[in-house]
Motif scaffolding. Sequence first.
Motif, short mmCIF file in Angstrom:
data_model
loop_
_atom_site.label_atom_id
_atom_site.label_comp_id
_atom_site.label_asym_id
_atom_site.label_seq_id
_atom_site.Cartn_x
_atom_site.Cartn_y
_atom_site.Cartn_z
N SER A 6 -17.47 11.21 2.27
CA SER A 6 -16.04 11.06 2.53
C SER A 6 -15.40 10.28 1.39
N LEU A 7 -14.10 10.48 1.21
CA LEU A 7 -13.41 9.83 0.09
C LEU A 7 -13.55 8.31 0.19
N PRO A 23 -10.77 -1.69 5.30
CA PRO A 23 -9.37 -1.31 5.53
C PRO A 23 -8.60 -1.11 4.22
N GLU A 26 -9.53 2.20 2.84
CA GLU A 26 -8.87 3.27 3.59
C GLU A 26 -7.42 3.42 3.17
N ALA A 27 -6.77 2.28 2.92
CA ALA A 27 -5.37 2.36 2.46
C ALA A 27 -5.30 3.08 1.11
N HIS A 30 -5.79 6.77 1.67
CA HIS A 30 -4.61 7.40 2.31
C HIS A 30 -3.47 7.54 1.33
N ASP A 33 -4.15 10.57 -4.02
CA ASP A 33 -4.79 11.87 -3.88
C ASP A 33 -6.04 11.97 -4.74
N GLU A 34 -6.91 12.84 -4.26
CA GLU A 34 -8.08 13.21 -5.04
C GLU A 34 -7.73 14.55 -5.72
N GLU A 35 -8.11 14.69 -6.98
CA GLU A 35 -7.91 15.98 -7.66
C GLU A 35 -9.24 16.43 -8.25
N PRO A 106 -0.61 7.57 -9.53
CA PRO A 106 0.51 7.99 -10.39
C PRO A 106 1.10 6.83 -11.18
N GLU A 109 3.20 4.06 -9.78
CA GLU A 109 2.58 3.26 -8.72
C GLU A 109 1.60 2.23 -9.27
N ARG A 112 2.34 -1.81 -9.20
CA ARG A 112 2.29 -2.35 -7.83
C ARG A 112 0.86 -2.31 -7.30
#
Lengths: 140, 484
Positions: A6-7, A23, A26-27, A30, A33-35, A106, A109, A112
Amino acid sequence: METRASLVDTLAQTWLFADLSRPELEAVAHEFDEEAFAAGQRVLRQGLSGSSLYVILDGSAVVRHNGEELARLGRGDFFGEISILTEGPPTTDIVAEGLLHCLVIPRPEVERFLLERPRVMLRMLRAEANRLRGMLEWQS
Amino acid sequence: MVVVGSGPGGLQAAYELQRLGVDYAVLSADDAPGGMFRTLPIFERLISWTKPEAPYARGSREYELYDHNSLVADEERCQACVPSLMDRTWDVPSRAEMEAGLARFAGLADLRVRYGCRWEATRSDGAGFVLETSDGEYRCRAVVFAVGVTTPWTAPIPGLDQATHYVDVRRANEYDGRSVFIVGKRNSAFEIANSLLPWARRIVLASPRAIRTDVLGHSPLRTRYLQPLDEHVRGGFGTSIVDASIERVERTADGFRVHAVGTSWDGPLVFDCDEVIAATGFRAPLRDLPRLGVDTVSDGRIPAQNAFLESVSVPGIYFAGNATLGSPGLRKQGLSSNSGSVNGFRYNARVLVRHLAEKHFAVDPPRPLVEPDRLVSHLLRELATAPELWIQKGYLCRIVNRGEDGLRDDGILPLQVFVDEPGPDACAIAVEMAADGTIYPSVYLRLQNRVAEHPLPPHPLHDYETAEHRRALSELVEPLLGSA
């Protein structure tokens, strides 16, 4: 291919994210993205604006400058940060060697992302210091 | 050529195949087009607009910018099928209106679909693929899967399998006075929350990732159902949006207990409620394709594709429709494509079929000549009004090549292809979005296989046909005109 981890599990095994809690991982999974890239596909493009920060989850890639191969990158390595931190387009191409999976953060982002996760920023700084030292040793 | 699926992606691909004269078969497990719209979205309304009235006539190319749900066609009778079926209670169609629009398109375009034919298994036979179906075997050189991203996916959270998945949510009035915990913060979670506002006593939406309203323009979250967020921001009133990682869901005597940990804040959260709804999304029903070697992303949910929507790992397997999200393109400044909705993937299907026709069936698509003194006007007009460029920003581009006999319009292609593949001297134009959300026109010039990028100035009304744009573009394309 059917049994890919799993990712979140993959992120947990990635050096850059080793200090993050479950956690927090997981954030990350979420939010970003995976490419996947086919062999020979360009991930980062020399001279093209707007590129992102990539962390290799699986596979390998080569670094090319004006067509000349400079280095190879593998699982856990990241790229694209220099272009973002210096606010210019990438100075090299990054090309998938075989099937390549990356996490993509990206460009807008990244600041931050790092400010909210100082331990990730510290690990990134360490990696940059090691790269710099490697280059200095190679030149001397 | 075989296309699997008779939703909007499959029908658009079939239409393009028919238009280019490629022999095809569409296989559909359903008994009519657009089967998904009989059940989804749960609360009836789509999230993309179709404006029955617009500054351009229905059926014109410009009108496509105002109609995000109709499929696209050359013949007038097949164009803008959705708006005339809408009852206009809102400017987004209901799913019944969408389904009727697809049926009308399939009928008017005379698309050949074999309904009631279920794809069951797939194998490679060296020359191509064999699809085993409920109606026997189909052999093809290449196959397009347009099977949607509609199989419920439940995040691997302990106990969440006891929750109701989005697809099984009941009518809103059945949540009268209930306390509801929704796992997820994307469109489907907000759709449910919004619909339950008049009924539920308490609504909590939770997922690890924070919603950032300042980057909504870049994200797949649409603003249609953001009233729950508005209520939360103004102080709660029974609706809360929480950034938390869900650790486990337990059954209690009279409901559920959810254990979570904050992600944008520190600390645990324990919440007792009557209902838990898993709005954790969907996956593409890929059946045995992963066993055939089809690589995926997002925990196996989406097939990974190259710029021409072909599997990155199994040549000859292509995708259309919603699953083309798996071909993210350049994603400059993080901008996502609109490939997850009809407005975007209808153009992807056109690009895909043109590529398939050229590669596998030696069909030469038309490449009209462009008079040199018309080049700048042609490109500026496209930048100002082309629906493909506006809807698939930074993803699709229009290309004009310099050939031996002059300038040729090479049509709409992925920007990624123009930037990465070698080719004749050419220019490509695209509409892009800067990191701060500013939309601007962009020009790419390829000279001797070196590509250079040239952003043009933005305009507050997106009018790119000004003297300033004309002057800037004229200078840029000068090298193409020189010896054309």
